[in-house]
Design a protein around this motif. Structure first.
Motif, PDB file in Angstrom:
ATOM      1  N   VAL A   1      42.609  42.132  32.742  1.00 30.77           N
ATOM      2  CA  VAL A   1      42.268  41.788  31.364  1.00 30.77           C
ATOM      3  C   VAL A   1      42.074  40.279  31.348  1.00 30.77           C
ATOM      4  O   VAL A   1      42.934  39.532  31.853  1.00 30.77           O
ATOM      5  N   GLU A   2      40.960  39.843  30.817  1.00 35.04           N
ATOM      6  CA  GLU A   2      40.698  38.420  30.650  1.00 35.04           C
ATOM      7  C   GLU A   2      40.934  38.052  29.191  1.00 35.04           C
ATOM      8  O   GLU A   2      40.490  38.745  28.285  1.00 35.04           O
ATOM      9  N   ILE A   3      41.633  36.956  28.988  1.00 33.19           N
ATOM     10  CA  ILE A   3      41.914  36.452  27.646  1.00 33.19           C
ATOM     11  C   ILE A   3      40.952  35.321  27.389  1.00 33.19           C
ATOM     12  O   ILE A   3      40.941  34.318  28.092  1.00 33.19           O
ATOM     13  N   ASP A   4      40.114  35.486  26.367  1.00 37.75           N
ATOM     14  CA  ASP A   4      39.091  34.503  26.054  1.00 37.75           C
ATOM     15  C   ASP A   4      39.350  33.938  24.652  1.00 37.75           C
ATOM     16  O   ASP A   4      39.276  34.668  23.668  1.00 37.75           O
ATOM     17  N   TYR A   5      39.681  32.655  24.597  1.00 36.41           N
ATOM     18  CA  TYR A   5      39.925  31.992  23.315  1.00 36.41           C
ATOM     19  C   TYR A   5      38.623  31.543  22.715  1.00 36.41           C
ATOM     20  O   TYR A   5      37.719  31.145  23.351  1.00 36.41           O
TER      21      TYR A   5
ATOM     22  N   ARG B   1      31.465  44.808  34.640  1.00 39.43           N
ATOM     23  CA  ARG B   1      31.450  43.364  34.907  1.00 39.43           C
ATOM     24  C   ARG B   1      32.488  43.014  35.975  1.00 39.43           C
ATOM     25  O   ARG B   1      33.501  42.380  35.688  1.00 39.43           O
ATOM     26  N   PRO B   2      32.214  43.393  37.224  1.00 38.16           N
ATOM     27  CA  PRO B   2      33.198  43.107  38.276  1.00 38.16           C
ATOM     28  C   PRO B   2      33.310  41.609  38.541  1.00 38.16           C
ATOM     29  O   PRO B   2      32.332  40.873  38.471  1.00 38.16           O
ATOM     30  N   LEU B   3      34.509  41.168  38.835  1.00 32.81           N
ATOM     31  CA  LEU B   3      34.751  39.793  39.230  1.00 32.81           C
ATOM     32  C   LEU B   3      34.415  39.627  40.708  1.00 32.81           C
ATOM     33  O   LEU B   3      33.962  38.579  41.130  1.00 32.81           O
ATOM     34  N   ALA B   4      34.645  40.674  41.488  1.00 38.50           N
ATOM     35  CA  ALA B   4      34.369  40.653  42.917  1.00 38.50           C
ATOM     36  C   ALA B   4      33.554  41.888  43.288  1.00 38.50           C
ATOM     37  O   ALA B   4      33.870  42.992  42.868  1.00 38.50           O
ATOM     38  N   LEU B   5      32.512  41.677  44.059  1.00 40.38           N
ATOM     39  CA  LEU B   5      31.695  42.789  44.529  1.00 40.38           C
ATOM     40  C   LEU B   5      32.250  43.287  45.854  1.00 40.38           C
ATOM     41  O   LEU B   5      32.802  42.519  46.631  1.00 40.38           O
TER      42      LEU B   5
ATOM     43  N   GLY C   1      36.461  47.720  48.560  1.00 41.69           N
ATOM     44  CA  GLY C   1      37.698  47.586  49.327  1.00 41.69           C
ATOM     45  C   GLY C   1      38.779  47.038  48.425  1.00 41.69           C
ATOM     46  O   GLY C   1      38.499  46.496  47.348  1.00 41.69           O
ATOM     47  N   GLU C   2      40.018  47.156  48.866  1.00 39.13           N
ATOM     48  CA  GLU C   2      41.147  46.745  48.031  1.00 39.13           C
ATOM     49  C   GLU C   2      41.074  45.278  47.622  1.00 39.13           C
ATOM     50  O   GLU C   2      41.444  44.927  46.509  1.00 39.13           O
ATOM     51  N   SER C   3      40.569  44.415  48.490  1.00 40.48           N
ATOM     52  CA  SER C   3      40.501  42.991  48.129  1.00 40.48           C
ATOM     53  C   SER C   3      39.576  42.764  46.936  1.00 40.48           C
ATOM     54  O   SER C   3      39.831  41.891  46.112  1.00 40.48           O
ATOM     55  N   SER C   4      38.519  43.546  46.823  1.00 38.92           N
ATOM     56  CA  SER C   4      37.630  43.448  45.659  1.00 38.92           C
ATOM     57  C   SER C   4      38.184  44.221  44.477  1.00 38.92           C
ATOM     58  O   SER C   4      38.190  43.726  43.346  1.00 38.92           O
TER      59      SER C   4
ATOM     60  N   ALA D   1      39.316  33.104  35.395  1.00 35.68           N
ATOM     61  CA  ALA D   1      38.224  33.895  35.955  1.00 35.68           C
ATOM     62  C   ALA D   1      36.966  33.064  36.117  1.00 35.68           C
ATOM     63  O   ALA D   1      36.138  33.349  36.966  1.00 35.68           O
ATOM     64  N   ASP D   2      36.801  32.001  35.328  1.00 38.16           N
ATOM     65  CA  ASP D   2      35.596  31.194  35.431  1.00 38.16           C
ATOM     66  C   ASP D   2      35.749  30.033  36.402  1.00 38.16           C
ATOM     67  O   ASP D   2      34.923  29.142  36.458  1.00 38.16           O
ATOM     68  N   GLY D   3      36.819  30.041  37.185  1.00 38.55           N
ATOM     69  CA  GLY D   3      36.983  29.031  38.216  1.00 38.55           C
ATOM     70  C   GLY D   3      37.868  27.873  37.806  1.00 38.55           C
ATOM     71  O   GLY D   3      38.237  27.066  38.631  1.00 38.55           O
ATOM     72  N   GLY D   4      38.234  27.755  36.542  1.00 39.30           N
ATOM     73  CA  GLY D   4      39.112  26.670  36.125  1.00 39.30           C
ATOM     74  C   GLY D   4      40.501  26.909  36.650  1.00 39.30           C
ATOM     75  O   GLY D   4      40.876  28.017  36.960  1.00 39.30           O
TER      76      GLY D   4
END
Length: 170
Positions: A166-170, A149-153, A156-159, A47-50
């Motif tokens: 679910v984001e997994i954060d270590y 906390r949307p990932l995409a604004l 529409g279905e693409s957003s 989610a952070d671009g990695g």
């Protein structure tokens, strides 16, 4: 007692986890950009671009696992490809003393309260699956952000498909 069918199912799951981990492309289709590609709820990268191949301190140079699990509309059911990815996360968590935060999210449809509960159900589904794979429940924290906390604004279905996660954060 492990039956032949259970052995075959586990073998299939490990093969699928390997294939998901090894698959990557340089181009994205419209479905991949929407987070609904042929991989059934899992996209490459984080989610952070990695992306795959980045390294974090926890895996000592091994390929980084995808950290985002996507869900269908109004669902908290893990898709098959998501289960395969979570098997790899479970192995990593079992073999270390690391803890993980499971952040549940929803798209903007529905009331704020409903989406908070849906995000929690999604994060709980991931937690419960990891616990069934032998990860200590005390190493997993569940939190829901609902639609906050949307990932995409966008509307529409693409957003929306990118925000059901679910984001997994270590």
């Amino acid at each position: 007692m492990i039956t032949k069918a259970m052995k075959q199912g586990l073998s299939f799951a490990f093969v699928m986890a390997f294939l998901v981990g090894c698959s990557s492309t340089d181009t994205k289709t419209d479905e991949d950009a929407a987070g609904t590609g042929a991989n059934g709820g899992v996209t490459t990268g984080t989610a952070d671009g990695g992306g795959l191949g980045s390294s974090d301190g926890m895996n000592d140079g091994m390929e980084e696992l995808d950290k985002v699990i996507y869900f269908d509309f109004d669902q908290a059911v893990l898709l098959p490809a998501a289960r395969s990815l979570l098997l790899a996360h479970a192995e990593r968590l079992r073999n270390s003393d690391a803890s993980a935060r499971l952040e549940g999210h929803a798209d903007e449809r529905g009331s704020r309260e409903y989406n908070m509960a849906l995000g929690e159900r999604r994060a709980n589904a991931v937690r419960d699956f990891l616990v069934l794979q032998g990860v200590s429940r005390s190493n997993l924290e569940v939190i829901s952000y609902g639609e906050e906390r949307p990932l995409a604004l966008g509307s529409g279905e693409s957003s929306w498909s990118k925000n059901r996660r679910v984001e997994i954060d270590y």
